[in-house]
Write an enzyme that holds these catalytic residues in place. Structure first.
Site, PDB file in Angstrom:
ATOM      1  N   HIS A  12       0.826  -1.208   0.000  1.00 42.98           N
ATOM      2  CA  HIS A  12       0.000   0.000   0.000  1.00 42.98           C
ATOM      3  C   HIS A  12       0.859   1.257   0.000  1.00 42.98           C
ATOM      4  CE1 HIS A  12      -2.802   2.900   2.177  1.00 42.98           C
ATOM      5  NE2 HIS A  12      -3.450   2.582   1.079  1.00 42.98           N
ATOM      6  N   HIS A  54      -0.756  11.291  -2.119  1.00 47.03           N
ATOM      7  CA  HIS A  54      -2.035  10.878  -1.537  1.00 47.03           C
ATOM      8  C   HIS A  54      -2.956  12.050  -1.212  1.00 47.03           C
ATOM      9  CE1 HIS A  54      -4.776   9.868   1.790  1.00 47.03           C
ATOM     10  NE2 HIS A  54      -4.871   8.684   1.212  1.00 47.03           N
TER      11      HIS A  54
HETATM   12  O1  G3P Z   1      -6.602   1.961  -2.667  1.00 52.53           O
HETATM   13  C1  G3P Z   1      -6.782   1.551  -1.350  1.00 52.53           C
HETATM   14  C2  G3P Z   1      -6.532   2.676  -0.379  1.00 52.53           C
HETATM   15  O2  G3P Z   1      -5.314   3.275  -0.710  1.00 52.53           O
HETATM   16  C3  G3P Z   1      -7.606   3.709  -0.374  1.00 52.53           C
HETATM   17  O3  G3P Z   1      -7.459   4.661   0.620  1.00 52.53           O
HETATM   18  O4  G3P Z   1      -6.783   6.815   1.525  1.00 52.53           O
HETATM   19  O5  G3P Z   1      -5.188   4.939   1.593  1.00 52.53           O
HETATM   20  O6  G3P Z   1      -5.729   6.057  -0.549  1.00 52.53           O
HETATM   21  P1  G3P Z   1      -6.239   5.659   0.790  1.00 52.53           P
HETATM   22 MG    MG Z   2      -4.686   4.827  -2.022  1.00 51.49          MG
END
Ligand code: G3P
Ligand code: MG
Length: 243
Positions: A12, A54
């Site tokens: 992630h 992000h």
């Molecule tokens: O794509 C999964 C996750 O990344 C979504 O939430 O806020 O971490 O981008 P966020």
């Molecule tokens: Mg994400």
């Protein structure tokens, strides 16, 4: 373009537990830790270049301020996007999507690109990402996802052959209509999203892969996998890959 499916563990924002999120360093580390897929957030600069970031704002993950969309690429590339995480990452730069795709290709990584537009910028952001993907000579396997239905609709128009995933915190009542409309392959949900075995079975019955974010411990991963989900996004892919 192929129609890839993601594995059980997706890094992630790269290996973002051990390196600054959404940077080339985090992508390299994810590959070193054995990940085969990464998830990365993509926004655009004022002059329209897709960059990995992000937040709408720059202050959490760089030494800049204001919004990503308020700055041209030159300015963004001058920022430090590593020091906030640790001195050893000082001088790490905001990466462009182009750099990310080149690195993924070099490292044999596949990538879930989460379209992360500033509010109101859903369509231009998606169009710029689509243009970058279309121009890429050596494109790694890609899945596009977004919380923005508008962005997914545009992705379906621009790049119909690139698989898409609908992203939600919790699946809304009309999840089936929304995922059907954009021909989503997957549904990506928050790990604490009231998910049950029955709900996962319902998503599967609708033909959707089910992935959860963000799952950072082995215990949490086991609990989520017991519900039948297909995979998880983790800031600590090495820990989960060792499961
Ligand atoms: O794509 C999964 C996750 O990344 C979504 O939430 O806020 O971490 O981008 P966020
Ligand atoms: Mg994400």
């Amino acid at each position: 373009m192929s129609n890839p499916s993601m594995p059980r563990i997706v890094a992630h924002r790269g290996a973002s537990g051990h390196a600054p999120e959404n940077t080339l360093a985090a992508i390299r580390l994810a590959a070193e830790q054995g990940a085969t897929w990464i998830e990365i957030d993509v926004n655009i600069s004022r002059d329209g270049t897709p960059v990995l970031h992000h937040d709408d704002g720059l202050s959490r993950c760089t030494n800049g301020s204001g919004l990503v969309i308020e700055h041209d690429l030159d300015t963004l590339l001058g920022l430090d996007s590593g020091s906030w995480f640790g001195d050893q990452f000082a001088g790490e730069r905001i990466a462009t999507l182009q750099q990310c795709l080149d690195l993924c290709h070099e490292l044999s990584l596949s990538v879930n690109l989460e379209i992360k537009p500033c509010s109101g910028w859903e369509i231009p952001t998606t169009q710029k990402i689509a243009a970058t993907l279309s121009a890429q000579q050596k494109l790694p396997p890609v899945i596009l996802s977004s919380f923005s239905h508008i962005a997914l609709q545009e992705a379906a128009r621009q790049l119909p052959s690139v698989p898409r995933s609908s992203l939600f915190l919790v699946a809304p009542p009309d999840w089936q209509a929304l995922t059907t409309e954009v021909k989503a392959s997957n549904i990506h949900l928050h790990a604490n999203s009231l998910l049950t075995t029955a709900a996962v079975a319902e998503f599967h019955a609708a033909g959707l892969g089910v992935y959860c974010y963000t799952v950072n411990t082995v215990d949490n991963a086991k609990a989520v996998f017991e519900l039948g989900v297909d995979g998880v996004f983790s800031n600590y892919p090495a820990d989960l890959l060792a499961m």
